[in-house]
Design a protein around this motif. Structure first.
Motif, mmCIF file in Angstrom:
data_model
loop_
_atom_site.group_PDB
_atom_site.id
_atom_site.type_symbol
_atom_site.label_atom_id
_atom_site.label_comp_id
_atom_site.label_asym_id
_atom_site.label_seq_id
_atom_site.Cartn_x
_atom_site.Cartn_y
_atom_site.Cartn_z
ATOM 1 N N THR A 134 0.237 9.106 5.843
ATOM 2 C CA THR A 134 0.334 7.720 5.382
ATOM 3 C C THR A 134 0.483 6.780 6.566
ATOM 4 O OG1 THR A 134 1.257 8.355 3.244
ATOM 5 C CG2 THR A 134 1.700 6.107 3.992
ATOM 6 N N VAL A 135 1.358 7.129 7.493
ATOM 7 C CA VAL A 135 1.547 6.302 8.695
ATOM 8 C C VAL A 135 0.245 6.248 9.490
ATOM 9 C CG1 VAL A 135 2.814 6.064 10.869
ATOM 10 C CG2 VAL A 135 4.029 6.761 8.786
ATOM 11 N N SER A 136 -0.418 7.380 9.622
ATOM 12 C CA SER A 136 -1.695 7.423 10.319
ATOM 13 C C SER A 136 -2.723 6.520 9.637
ATOM 14 C CB SER A 136 -2.225 8.858 10.366
ATOM 15 O OG SER A 136 -3.509 8.909 10.930
ATOM 16 N N ASN A 137 -2.783 6.568 8.313
ATOM 17 C CA ASN A 137 -3.723 5.716 7.568
ATOM 18 C C ASN A 137 -3.423 4.239 7.778
ATOM 19 O OD1 ASN A 137 -5.230 7.840 6.577
ATOM 20 N ND2 ASN A 137 -4.127 7.942 4.644
ATOM 21 N N TRP A 138 -2.145 3.879 7.820
ATOM 22 C CA TRP A 138 -1.780 2.486 8.080
ATOM 23 C C TRP A 138 -2.272 2.063 9.459
ATOM 24 C CZ3 TRP A 138 4.098 3.005 6.646
ATOM 25 C CH2 TRP A 138 4.241 3.086 5.250
ATOM 26 N N GLU A 139 -2.061 2.926 10.441
ATOM 27 C CA GLU A 139 -2.408 2.584 11.815
ATOM 28 C C GLU A 139 -3.919 2.551 12.037
ATOM 29 O OE1 GLU A 139 -0.195 5.077 14.513
ATOM 30 O OE2 GLU A 139 1.713 4.173 13.909
ATOM 31 N N ARG A 140 -4.676 3.239 11.203
ATOM 32 C CA ARG A 140 -6.136 3.229 11.308
ATOM 33 C C ARG A 140 -6.770 2.231 10.348
ATOM 34 N NH1 ARG A 140 -8.455 8.009 9.775
ATOM 35 N NH2 ARG A 140 -6.598 8.569 8.626
ATOM 36 N N ASP A 141 -5.941 1.438 9.673
ATOM 37 C CA ASP A 141 -6.406 0.441 8.700
ATOM 38 C C ASP A 141 -7.215 1.063 7.563
ATOM 39 O OD1 ASP A 141 -5.223 -1.919 9.769
ATOM 40 O OD2 ASP A 141 -6.780 -1.993 11.313
ATOM 41 N N VAL A 142 -6.909 2.315 7.239
ATOM 42 C CA VAL A 142 -7.521 2.973 6.081
ATOM 43 C C VAL A 142 -6.832 2.489 4.816
ATOM 44 C CG1 VAL A 142 -7.870 5.201 4.937
ATOM 45 C CG2 VAL A 142 -8.245 4.992 7.409
ATOM 46 N N SER A 143 -5.516 2.307 4.930
ATOM 47 C CA SER A 143 -4.717 1.744 3.844
ATOM 48 C C SER A 143 -3.653 0.868 4.474
ATOM 49 C CB SER A 143 -4.094 2.849 2.985
ATOM 50 O OG SER A 143 -3.203 3.630 3.763
ATOM 51 N N TYR A 144 -2.932 0.144 3.616
ATOM 52 C CA TYR A 144 -1.925 -0.783 4.116
ATOM 53 C C TYR A 144 -0.584 -0.494 3.471
ATOM 54 C CZ TYR A 144 -6.075 -3.138 5.716
ATOM 55 O OH TYR A 144 -7.261 -3.412 6.325
ATOM 56 N N PRO A 145 0.494 -0.713 4.222
ATOM 57 C CA PRO A 145 1.819 -0.495 3.650
ATOM 58 C C PRO A 145 2.111 -1.482 2.519
ATOM 59 C CG PRO A 145 1.980 -1.266 5.941
ATOM 60 C CD PRO A 145 0.537 -1.159 5.606
ATOM 61 N N ASP A 146 2.855 -1.019 1.527
ATOM 62 C CA ASP A 146 3.273 -1.933 0.467
ATOM 63 C C ASP A 146 4.367 -2.846 1.015
ATOM 64 O OD1 ASP A 146 5.644 -0.414 0.469
ATOM 65 O OD2 ASP A 146 5.138 0.644 -1.364
ATOM 66 N N LEU A 147 4.765 -3.817 0.237
ATOM 67 C CA LEU A 147 5.726 -4.816 0.702
ATOM 68 C C LEU A 147 7.046 -4.176 1.127
ATOM 69 C CD1 LEU A 147 6.335 -7.748 1.243
ATOM 70 C CD2 LEU A 147 6.994 -8.005 -1.148
ATOM 71 N N GLU A 148 7.534 -3.236 0.349
ATOM 72 C CA GLU A 148 8.800 -2.575 0.690
ATOM 73 C C GLU A 148 8.687 -1.851 2.029
ATOM 74 O OE1 GLU A 148 12.016 0.570 -1.251
ATOM 75 O OE2 GLU A 148 10.140 0.157 -2.300
ATOM 76 N N SER A 149 7.593 -1.173 2.251
ATOM 77 C CA SER A 149 7.387 -0.467 3.523
ATOM 78 C C SER A 149 7.267 -1.448 4.679
ATOM 79 C CB SER A 149 6.143 0.414 3.451
ATOM 80 O OG SER A 149 6.305 1.437 2.487
ATOM 81 N N LEU A 150 6.601 -2.577 4.457
ATOM 82 C CA LEU A 150 6.510 -3.594 5.508
ATOM 83 C C LEU A 150 7.890 -4.095 5.912
ATOM 84 C CD1 LEU A 150 3.448 -5.816 4.549
ATOM 85 C CD2 LEU A 150 3.769 -4.537 6.675
ATOM 86 N N VAL A 151 8.754 -4.282 4.930
ATOM 87 C CA VAL A 151 10.120 -4.731 5.232
ATOM 88 C C VAL A 151 10.854 -3.675 6.059
ATOM 89 C CG1 VAL A 151 12.362 -5.313 4.225
ATOM 90 C CG2 VAL A 151 10.265 -6.275 3.250
#
Length: 66
Positions: free
Chosen positions: A31-48
């Motif tokens: 999941t972290v890898s996907n966020w960093e590769r812009d495959v997916s984005y963190p939800d609001l709670e994760s962004l916080v």
């Protein structure tokens, strides 16, 4: 938007591995890898959580990515 690149840079500046961030946020390393590769984005709670972890505001994370 380059949120992923910003997340990766912040993570590396604190010398965290993707696994360490994943464990802290209770998500998978993939999941972290996907966020960093812009495959997916963190939800609001994760962004916080990420903003707290990296000592940067959500606003700064998002604006820096634009």
């Amino acid at each position: 938007m380059e949120l992923g690149k910003n997340l990766e840079e912040e993570r590396e500046s604190y010398h965290f591995t993707q696994r360490e961030v994943a464990d802290i946020l209770h998500v998978s390393r993939q999941t972290v890898s996907n966020w960093e590769r812009d495959v997916s984005y963190p939800d609001l709670e994760s962004l916080v959580y990420l903003s707290d972890l990296y000592h940067i505001s959500v606003d700064q994370l998002l604006k820096h990515a634009m």
